[in-house]
Design an enzyme around this catalytic site. Sequence first.
Site, mmCIF file in Angstrom:
data_model
loop_
_atom_site.group_PDB
_atom_site.id
_atom_site.type_symbol
_atom_site.label_atom_id
_atom_site.label_comp_id
_atom_site.label_asym_id
_atom_site.label_seq_id
_atom_site.Cartn_x
_atom_site.Cartn_y
_atom_site.Cartn_z
ATOM 1 N N ASP A 145 0.807 -1.226 0.000
ATOM 2 C CA ASP A 145 0.000 0.000 0.000
ATOM 3 C C ASP A 145 0.841 1.278 0.000
ATOM 4 O OD1 ASP A 145 -2.846 -0.700 0.056
ATOM 5 O OD2 ASP A 145 -2.352 -1.775 1.897
ATOM 6 N N HIS B 222 -12.004 5.887 5.267
ATOM 7 C CA HIS B 222 -11.416 7.043 5.953
ATOM 8 C C HIS B 222 -12.383 8.236 5.923
ATOM 9 C CE1 HIS B 222 -7.217 5.348 4.809
ATOM 10 N NE2 HIS B 222 -7.279 5.322 6.122
ATOM 11 N N CYS C 40 -5.092 10.322 -1.497
ATOM 12 C CA CYS C 40 -4.217 9.307 -0.878
ATOM 13 C C CYS C 40 -2.821 9.243 -1.455
ATOM 14 C CB CYS C 40 -4.792 7.908 -1.069
ATOM 15 S SG CYS C 40 -6.537 7.781 -0.964
HETATM 16 C C1 CIR Z 1 -5.469 0.687 2.788
HETATM 17 O O1 CIR Z 1 -6.445 -0.018 3.053
HETATM 18 O O2 CIR Z 1 -4.763 1.174 3.658
HETATM 19 C C2 CIR Z 1 -5.160 0.938 1.329
HETATM 20 N N1 CIR Z 1 -5.475 -0.222 0.571
HETATM 21 C C3 CIR Z 1 -5.897 2.132 0.814
HETATM 22 C C4 CIR Z 1 -5.484 3.405 1.488
HETATM 23 C C5 CIR Z 1 -6.146 4.592 0.910
HETATM 24 N N2 CIR Z 1 -5.679 5.769 1.551
HETATM 25 C C6 CIR Z 1 -6.381 6.854 1.744
HETATM 26 O O3 CIR Z 1 -7.573 6.879 1.447
HETATM 27 N N3 CIR Z 1 -5.808 7.864 2.327
#
Ligand code: CIR
Length: 256
Positions: free
Chosen positions: A62, A162, A249
């Site tokens: 990630d 989130h 993200c």
């Molecule tokens: C996770 O589950 O941590 C990652 N697959 C996705 C993170 C996405 N991040 C974000 O929305 N800030």
Amino acid sequence: MPAPIAITRAVSRSIARCELTHLSREPIDLECARRQHDGYEQALARAGCVVERLAEEPELPDSVFVEDTALVLDELAVILRPGAESRRPETATVARALARHRETVELGAPGTLDGGDILRLGRMLYVGLSTRSGTAGIAALAEVVRRFGYDVVGVAISGCLHLKSAATALSPEIVLANPAWVDPRAFPGVEVLEVDPGEPHAANTLPVGGRLIYAAGFPQTAERLAARGYELDRIELSELAKAEGAVTCCSLIVSP
Ligand code: CIR
């Protein structure tokens, strides 16, 4: 005025093993994910950012989602403690990169906080109470930023990963939100623009350089934003969306 810096990271070859909370696993086309991520970096450059891309982390699935590892404020950068254990090793390299631009402070154990849960509106830091971020993390963050005049407030969310899946700032006074995932009354004194009900994932947008970087695939909400006078730079990010990622993200914006 010097350009903002956008810290990004190359898509990991192990992204297929990413964390997933609300989505079922689908095959991710790595080449396509990388092409789309290049397009995202080009949008950051079009918005006037200098892109600093960190090296790929082959063993950290990630790690492209750098937003979750730190909170960058004008006064300092807080290195966070991500809620998913698999993501904790991502912070060291981000901390090193940020140390060139800001004083850095590490959020200690046991609390956890993902950057995707932190929505800043002026001196207010709203933090989503999610599977990743909780009250101990909020208390630790409050302790670190209090001296700079920031207030930290927990916000209930449901149905999404989130807080910034549910709401992002268009400006310190206007939030784009999906009211099914966060109660708009959580942001007192702020105008809330709602996403189209048929586009639940449409609340995540990245305002930078006077425009909004925005994922394709939300035509109705895009129209609402355009009607309000926002300039949209729409990009395809569908492969990273399968990993539960969106536009905020994939970068940490360091203002000059
Ligand atoms: C996770 O589950 O941590 C990652 N697959 C996705 C993170 C996405 N991040 C974000 O929305 N800030």
